[in-house]
Design a protein around this motif. Structure first.
Motif, PDB file in Angstrom:
ATOM      1  N   LEU A  70      82.851  48.376  61.228  1.00  0.00           N
ATOM      2  CA  LEU A  70      83.573  48.821  60.035  1.00  0.00           C
ATOM      3  C   LEU A  70      84.868  48.040  59.814  1.00  0.00           C
ATOM      4  O   LEU A  70      85.580  47.704  60.760  1.00  0.00           O
ATOM      5  CB  LEU A  70      83.904  50.306  60.198  1.00  0.00           C
ATOM      6  N   MET A  71      85.176  47.762  58.540  1.00  0.00           N
ATOM      7  CA  MET A  71      86.495  47.301  58.113  1.00  0.00           C
ATOM      8  C   MET A  71      86.805  48.004  56.799  1.00  0.00           C
ATOM      9  O   MET A  71      85.946  48.076  55.921  1.00  0.00           O
ATOM     10  CB  MET A  71      86.544  45.785  57.919  1.00  0.00           C
ATOM     11  N   PHE A  72      88.006  48.540  56.664  1.00  0.00           N
ATOM     12  CA  PHE A  72      88.343  49.284  55.442  1.00  0.00           C
ATOM     13  C   PHE A  72      89.768  48.993  54.992  1.00  0.00           C
ATOM     14  O   PHE A  72      90.618  48.545  55.775  1.00  0.00           O
ATOM     15  CB  PHE A  72      88.134  50.787  55.637  1.00  0.00           C
ATOM     16  N   ARG A  73      90.018  49.263  53.717  1.00  0.00           N
ATOM     17  CA  ARG A  73      91.342  49.056  53.145  1.00  0.00           C
ATOM     18  C   ARG A  73      92.260  50.215  53.528  1.00  0.00           C
ATOM     19  O   ARG A  73      91.812  51.331  53.781  1.00  0.00           O
ATOM     20  CB  ARG A  73      91.252  48.967  51.613  1.00  0.00           C
ATOM     21  N   ARG A  74      93.549  49.932  53.515  1.00  0.00           N
ATOM     22  CA  ARG A  74      94.528  50.946  53.860  1.00  0.00           C
ATOM     23  C   ARG A  74      94.456  52.153  52.902  1.00  0.00           C
ATOM     24  O   ARG A  74      94.770  53.271  53.286  1.00  0.00           O
ATOM     25  CB  ARG A  74      95.928  50.325  53.841  1.00  0.00           C
ATOM     26  N   ASP A  75      94.010  51.916  51.664  1.00  0.00           N
ATOM     27  CA  ASP A  75      93.860  52.998  50.693  1.00  0.00           C
ATOM     28  C   ASP A  75      92.896  54.075  51.184  1.00  0.00           C
ATOM     29  O   ASP A  75      92.917  55.204  50.665  1.00  0.00           O
ATOM     30  CB  ASP A  75      93.315  52.441  49.370  1.00  0.00           C
ATOM     31  N   CYS A  76      92.050  53.753  52.152  1.00  0.00           N
ATOM     32  CA  CYS A  76      91.059  54.713  52.637  1.00  0.00           C
ATOM     33  C   CYS A  76      91.636  55.719  53.634  1.00  0.00           C
ATOM     34  O   CYS A  76      90.994  56.733  53.931  1.00  0.00           O
ATOM     35  CB  CYS A  76      89.903  53.978  53.314  1.00  0.00           C
ATOM     36  N   ILE A  77      92.823  55.448  54.157  1.00  0.00           N
ATOM     37  CA  ILE A  77      93.365  56.279  55.233  1.00  0.00           C
ATOM     38  C   ILE A  77      93.509  57.758  54.834  1.00  0.00           C
ATOM     39  O   ILE A  77      93.181  58.633  55.644  1.00  0.00           O
ATOM     40  CB  ILE A  77      94.709  55.709  55.744  1.00  0.00           C
ATOM     41  N   PRO A  78      93.967  58.103  53.615  1.00  0.00           N
ATOM     42  CA  PRO A  78      94.063  59.536  53.277  1.00  0.00           C
ATOM     43  C   PRO A  78      92.732  60.278  53.392  1.00  0.00           C
ATOM     44  O   PRO A  78      92.697  61.443  53.811  1.00  0.00           O
ATOM     45  CB  PRO A  78      94.570  59.516  51.831  1.00  0.00           C
ATOM     46  N   VAL A  79      91.636  59.606  53.052  1.00  0.00           N
ATOM     47  CA  VAL A  79      90.324  60.234  53.203  1.00  0.00           C
ATOM     48  C   VAL A  79      90.012  60.450  54.687  1.00  0.00           C
ATOM     49  O   VAL A  79      89.529  61.515  55.092  1.00  0.00           O
ATOM     50  CB  VAL A  79      89.230  59.367  52.547  1.00  0.00           C
TER      51      VAL A  79
END
Length: 297
Positions: free
Chosen positions: A165-174
């Motif tokens: 997995l790699m994700f954007r920082r915008d995903c952290i609240p989820v």
């Protein structure tokens, strides 16, 4: 969705517990990446071996060692690393797994090329000896898929493997929702990402996942089986998952788990799984054949 630049910093989080035998191979696979704009945060869950001594010998200022006490595995431990991270993109790596040298480079490019995607996952394979694949995650070995992939996880078309997995920082609240509600699970938060964001699957095998007796992959398959049942029913009840897709998913899960029990000579549990598979797809003769095989096993 915040767009990343062409060379965003990647925060890599390695959660670990008593992996002194393997962790340097994992770290070295990070240091050997063709993409070098990264920081590595190793989050130790109270190891009582010489993991810390090994890591502190590394002279790269991009590598941090964080003592987490005894937090437990799952997203809760990974969250300790996310709290210390500063990258625009975040990736996880288990402390006994290995990345291909161009894993980061290809995922960064995929997210740059698909700015509406919140995360990316890659293909990979399981191994017992380095360089000798046991089985691959996907039949495809090249190409990509972009879009909504939530249903793909329930159709066995995508796999919830944190090290891929790699994700954007915008995903952290989820993800933080799952830190609070399901802190021991890795699968639940990845499904949560898929429910909220589009994704890119890179089918190329860029993750090499080690199988050994102490690995969570080997030890927790039964827990994963039970968790799978809970998650399928949860998303069905929340109307995220159509009943037809849920039944198909349960059918495959029960068949697979029945085979696992049969391999371990647990005949009664295997038969129960096969019968549960039949209940979800009563016109299929496959579970009946497998139950008969288990009786004669």
């Amino acid at each position: 969705m915040t767009k990343t630049g062409t060379s965003p910093k990647v925060s890599i989080i390695i959660p670990t517990w008593n992996r002194a035998e393997y962790i340097m191979e994992s770290v070295q696979s990070v240091m050997d990446q063709t993409y070098q704009n990264w920081e590595l945060i190793i989050v130790d869950d109270g190891s009582d071996d010489n993991t810390e001594e090994i890591i502190l010998q590394i002279k790269d200022t991009r590598v941090q060692f964080c003592k987490a006490g005894k937090t437990g595995l799952g997203i809760k431990l990974k969250n300790r690393g996310m709290e210390r991270s500063g990258g625009e993109l975040i990736a996880f790596l288990d402390s006994d797994d290995i990345w291909a040298p161009d894993k980061l480079e290809k995922q960064v490019k995929a997210l740059n090329d698909h700015p509406d995607a919140g995360f990316s996952i890659t293909g990979g394979y399981n191994f017992k000896r380095p360089g000798q694949p046991v089985n691959y995650f996907y039949k495809e070995r090249k190409g990509l898929k972009y879009g909504d992939i939530f249903f793909s996880f329930f159709r066995s078309e995508a796999y919830a493997v944190p090290s891929a997995l790699m994700f954007r920082r915008d995903c952290i609240p989820v993800i933080h929702e799952y830190v609070m509600t399901d802190p021991d699970s890795d699968v639940a938060f990845i499904l949560g990402l898929a429910l909220n964001f589009k994704a890119v699957i890179l089918y190329e095998p860029l993750l090499y996942r080690r199988l050994h007796e102490e690995s969570t992959t080997s030890m927790n398959w039964e827990r994963g089986y039970r968790e799978g049942i809970v998650l399928i029913n949860l998303h069905k009840n929340k109307k995220n998952l159509p009943a037809r897709v849920a039944k198909e998913s349960l059918f495959r899960l029960y068949l697979h788990s029945g085979e696992k029990y049969l391999q371990r000579r647990q005949k009664l549990r295997a038969i129960k799984c096969f019968l549960n598979a039949w209940k979800n797809k009563p016109f299929s003769i496959i579970p009946i054949k497998k139950a008969g095989k288990a009786i004669l096993y």
